[in-house]
Design an enzyme around this catalytic site. Structure first.
Site, mmCIF file in Angstrom:
data_model
loop_
_atom_site.group_PDB
_atom_site.id
_atom_site.type_symbol
_atom_site.label_atom_id
_atom_site.label_comp_id
_atom_site.label_asym_id
_atom_site.label_seq_id
_atom_site.Cartn_x
_atom_site.Cartn_y
_atom_site.Cartn_z
ATOM 1 C CG ASP A 44 11.829 20.122 12.796
ATOM 2 O OD1 ASP A 44 13.010 20.378 13.027
ATOM 3 O OD2 ASP A 44 10.930 20.209 13.660
ATOM 4 C CG HIS A 76 20.365 17.004 13.251
ATOM 5 N ND1 HIS A 76 21.297 16.957 14.249
ATOM 6 C CD2 HIS A 76 19.187 17.324 13.846
ATOM 7 C CE1 HIS A 76 20.707 17.216 15.418
ATOM 8 N NE2 HIS A 76 19.430 17.444 15.198
HETATM 9 C C1 SDX Z 1 16.165 20.780 14.826
HETATM 10 O O1 SDX Z 1 20.415 20.589 17.284
HETATM 11 C C2 SDX Z 1 19.370 19.842 17.429
HETATM 12 O O2 SDX Z 1 19.371 18.796 18.055
HETATM 13 C C3 SDX Z 1 18.132 20.430 16.796
HETATM 14 C C4 SDX Z 1 16.887 19.535 16.846
HETATM 15 C C5 SDX Z 1 16.402 19.329 18.265
HETATM 16 O O3 SDX Z 1 15.700 18.331 18.517
HETATM 17 O O4 SDX Z 1 16.649 20.224 19.111
HETATM 18 O O5 SDX Z 1 17.191 18.257 16.297
HETATM 19 C C6 SDX Z 1 15.733 20.143 16.092
HETATM 20 O O6 SDX Z 1 16.459 21.937 14.835
HETATM 21 C C7 SDX Z 1 16.298 19.934 13.581
HETATM 22 C C8 SDX Z 1 16.870 20.757 12.364
HETATM 23 C C9 SDX Z 1 15.664 21.514 11.742
HETATM 24 N N1 SDX Z 1 16.158 22.443 10.671
HETATM 25 C C10 SDX Z 1 15.895 22.245 9.391
HETATM 26 O O7 SDX Z 1 15.335 21.238 8.933
HETATM 27 C C11 SDX Z 1 16.346 23.395 8.480
HETATM 28 C C12 SDX Z 1 17.092 22.840 7.254
HETATM 29 N N2 SDX Z 1 18.385 22.257 7.721
HETATM 30 C C13 SDX Z 1 19.491 23.120 7.793
HETATM 31 O O8 SDX Z 1 19.395 24.472 7.688
HETATM 32 C C14 SDX Z 1 20.752 22.525 8.401
HETATM 33 O O9 SDX Z 1 20.855 21.235 7.988
HETATM 34 C C15 SDX Z 1 20.880 22.591 9.915
HETATM 35 C C16 SDX Z 1 20.667 23.972 10.426
HETATM 36 C C17 SDX Z 1 19.879 21.672 10.544
HETATM 37 C C18 SDX Z 1 22.279 22.113 10.290
HETATM 38 O O10 SDX Z 1 23.155 23.071 9.877
HETATM 39 P P1 SDX Z 1 24.743 22.858 10.013
HETATM 40 O O11 SDX Z 1 25.052 21.691 10.870
HETATM 41 O O12 SDX Z 1 25.340 24.173 10.372
HETATM 42 O O13 SDX Z 1 25.150 22.418 8.571
HETATM 43 P P2 SDX Z 1 25.498 23.421 7.433
HETATM 44 O O14 SDX Z 1 24.472 24.503 7.382
HETATM 45 O O15 SDX Z 1 26.928 23.792 7.591
HETATM 46 O O16 SDX Z 1 25.306 22.497 6.138
HETATM 47 C C19 SDX Z 1 26.359 21.646 5.722
HETATM 48 C C20 SDX Z 1 26.218 21.606 4.202
HETATM 49 C C21 SDX Z 1 26.169 23.005 3.564
HETATM 50 O O17 SDX Z 1 26.692 22.894 2.249
HETATM 51 P P3 SDX Z 1 28.256 23.351 2.005
HETATM 52 O O18 SDX Z 1 28.381 24.771 2.588
HETATM 53 O O19 SDX Z 1 29.086 22.346 2.786
HETATM 54 O O20 SDX Z 1 28.422 23.295 0.535
HETATM 55 O O21 SDX Z 1 24.979 20.972 3.849
HETATM 56 C C22 SDX Z 1 24.150 21.897 3.158
HETATM 57 C C23 SDX Z 1 24.695 23.291 3.416
HETATM 58 O O22 SDX Z 1 24.403 24.155 2.327
HETATM 59 N N3 SDX Z 1 22.812 21.751 3.722
HETATM 60 C C24 SDX Z 1 21.696 21.700 3.020
HETATM 61 C C25 SDX Z 1 20.670 21.507 3.973
HETATM 62 N N4 SDX Z 1 21.197 21.453 5.205
HETATM 63 C C26 SDX Z 1 22.531 21.608 5.045
HETATM 64 N N5 SDX Z 1 21.458 21.795 1.689
HETATM 65 C C27 SDX Z 1 20.145 21.697 1.316
HETATM 66 N N6 SDX Z 1 19.102 21.515 2.180
HETATM 67 C C28 SDX Z 1 19.344 21.411 3.503
HETATM 68 N N7 SDX Z 1 18.312 21.219 4.373
#
Ligand code: SDX
Length: 433
Positions: free
Chosen positions: A368, A311
């Site tokens: 989720d 998140h």
């Molecule tokens: C919702 O914003 C809100 O409030 C949203 C929400 C709401 O109520 O409105 O809470 C609802 O959207 C919840 C999130 C649902 N999405 C998912 O579950 C999809 C999987 N999660 C991600 O794609 C990710 O964690 C996000 C999109 C939720 C957050 O993305 P960020 O904040 O841009 O973080 P990032 O992509 O920069 O990740 C940081 C690091 C990265 O690694 P590095 O580049 O630092 O090496 O963490 C890793 C990412 O690769 N990473 C994950 C991961 N999520 C982040 N690695 C594996 N699995 C994951 N799920």
């Protein structure tokens, strides 16, 4: 809305031999913000923050999140207490008006919403324009946007009564539209709302009752549905809420703004994650295959991510996920369902939370992760999960949209950019290319 942020200090920005004093602003809770509104005017410089990781887009008094503490408040009330003690319509009133309703206000608000649950009969024609296998989110997005064509009076966003009517109509009609999308996709007749039923029970009735027999549903299931709506109602300036605010900042009508929010929520990184998460859990299938997927999530060469994990704000736990885990357990127990997917989810959560990669990147289950398991147990297909998320989040979207229109400092949203394209050059005739 009265602006309540106050200046608590000054930030000095030095560019070359010039220094600029910028006000540091603070609200009632959370991190302070440096007010950069005058930066470009005085310094000729923009701020640069793709993804808005360090940018406040607005002042708001509706929802507060503390990602380190795993805290989520709606008008100051913790989500755990609202999920445990309140109802979705009471939370809707709280978000719009800022205070919990008294008995008379609650009765009046509930009655108002109930009286708008039906759809204009011509809206029915829209559904027959969709293929039966259209994704329900496509139908919801199209239908909600089309409501702009039915309620012209509500589009005068500067008139309070028009805004109130639009908010009431959207809260009331989203369950009817959502249920209609579901019934149309499975080829069953549309079930009209029954105003004798509560909001959540009416929605379940419109989804799962059939003309051929009486529909009965237990209080446990109705309460679970209402709790799921509460947990998804609002979440400060997330991507879809920011989309609604940006659309609304131009004066666009409320139905078009909510349709824009629905479109944004659909993405798998946002509200579409609940559908993607359950599909992922089904693909994993059994506990012994979890290590393979954990390894894939950690592999930078593999685009796979653990859906339902991570998140932008929560770097500890998502309080909604903890409540939903309990709801999942209660629903499966009530329905006497032995859902192996719940076992896979619990084991996946346990393994991930002990894994250095997830710990170092502060990746925890989000809203989720468990919602799909509960919704599946309630009988919804995965294609309906984000539709239910949109149904509930409509309350947050319209509350934030309304707050924006009442904000005296509100202006049309218009971000700038750092341009890195071709520098100015003259047109080259075809003969010279
Ligand atoms: C919702 O914003 C809100 O409030 C949203 C929400 C709401 O109520 O409105 O809470 C609802 O959207 C919840 C999130 C649902 N999405 C998912 O579950 C999809 C999987 N999660 C991600 O794609 C990710 O964690 C996000 C999109 C939720 C957050 O993305 P960020 O904040 O841009 O973080 P990032 O992509 O920069 O990740 C940081 C690091 C990265 O690694 P590095 O580049 O630092 O090496 O963490 C890793 C990412 O690769 N990473 C994950 C991961 N999520 C982040 N690695 C594996 N699995 C994951 N799920």
């Amino acid at each position: 809305m009265e602006n309540k942020i106050t200046q608590t200090g000054t930030a000095k920005v030095t560019i070359g031999d010039q220094s600029y004093d910028l006000p540091i602003m603070k609200g009632s809770m959370g991190a302070p913000g440096i007010d950069v509104r005058a930066l470009h005017k005085h310094s000729g410089h923009f701020t640069f923050d793709p993804g808005y990781t360090s940018t406040c887009s607005t002042e708001s008094q509706i929802t507060f999140i503390d990602g380190q503490k795993g805290q989520l408040l709606h008008r100051g009330y913790p989500i755990e207490q609202l999920a445990d003690k309140s109802t979705f319509l009471e939370v809707a009133y709280l978000m719009i008006h800022g205070e919990l309703p008294n008995a008379a206000q609650n009765t009046k608000f509930t009655r108002t919403i109930t009286e708008h649950t039906m759809l204009h009969d011509q809206v029915e024609q829209f559904f027959h324009g969709f293929r039966r296998d259209s994704h329900p989110m496509a139908m919801m997005c199209g239908t909600v946007g089309a409501l702009s064509g039915f309620y012209h009076d509500d589009t005068h966003t500067t008139v309070n009564e028009a805004r109130d009517m639009a908010m009431h109509r959207l809260i009331a009609k989203m369950p009817t539209i959502a249920a209609r999308c579901y019934k149309y996709s499975i080829g069953q007749p549309h079930v009209y709302p029954n105003n004798e039923l509560s909001y959540a029970e009416n929605f379940l009735h419109m989804c799962f009752s059939v003309p051929a027999e009486k529909y009965k549903v237990s209080k446990t299931i109705v309460d679970a549905m209402d709790k799921i709506f509460i947990l998804h109602a609002d979440h400060e300036q997330n991507a879809s809420t920011s989309t609604v605010r940006l659309a609304g900042s131009s004066g666009a009508n409320p139905y078009a703004c909510i349709a824009a929010g629905i479109a944004c929520l659909w993405g798998p990184s946002h509200g579409g994650a609940n559908e993607a998460c359950l599909n992922m859990l089904r693909e994993i299938g059994t506990v012994d295959r979890i290590p393979e997927y954990i390894a894939r999530a950690k592999d930078k060469q593999d685009p796979f991510r653990l859906m339902g994990f991570g998140h932008r704000v929560y770097k500890n736990f998502d309080p909604r996920s903890r409540v939903l885990q309990k709801v999942a357990h209660n629903v499966l127990e009530e329905l006497d369902l032995d859902n192996p997917i719940l076992e896979v989810a619990k084991e996946l959560e346990k393994i991930a939370l002990e894994d250095e990669y997830f710990i170092s990147k502060k990746l925890y289950p989000n809203v989720d992760f468990y919602s799909g398991i509960v919704l599946s147990a309630l009988g919804f297909p995965t294609s309906m999960f984000t539709v239910l998320f949109a149904l509930a989040r409509t309350v947050g979207w319209i509350s934030q949209w309304n707050e924006m229109l009442e904000d005296p400092s509100q202006r049309i949203g218009r971000p700038r950019q750092l341009y890195s394209g071709a520098v100015a050059r003259d047109y080259m005739d075809l003969s010279k290319r």
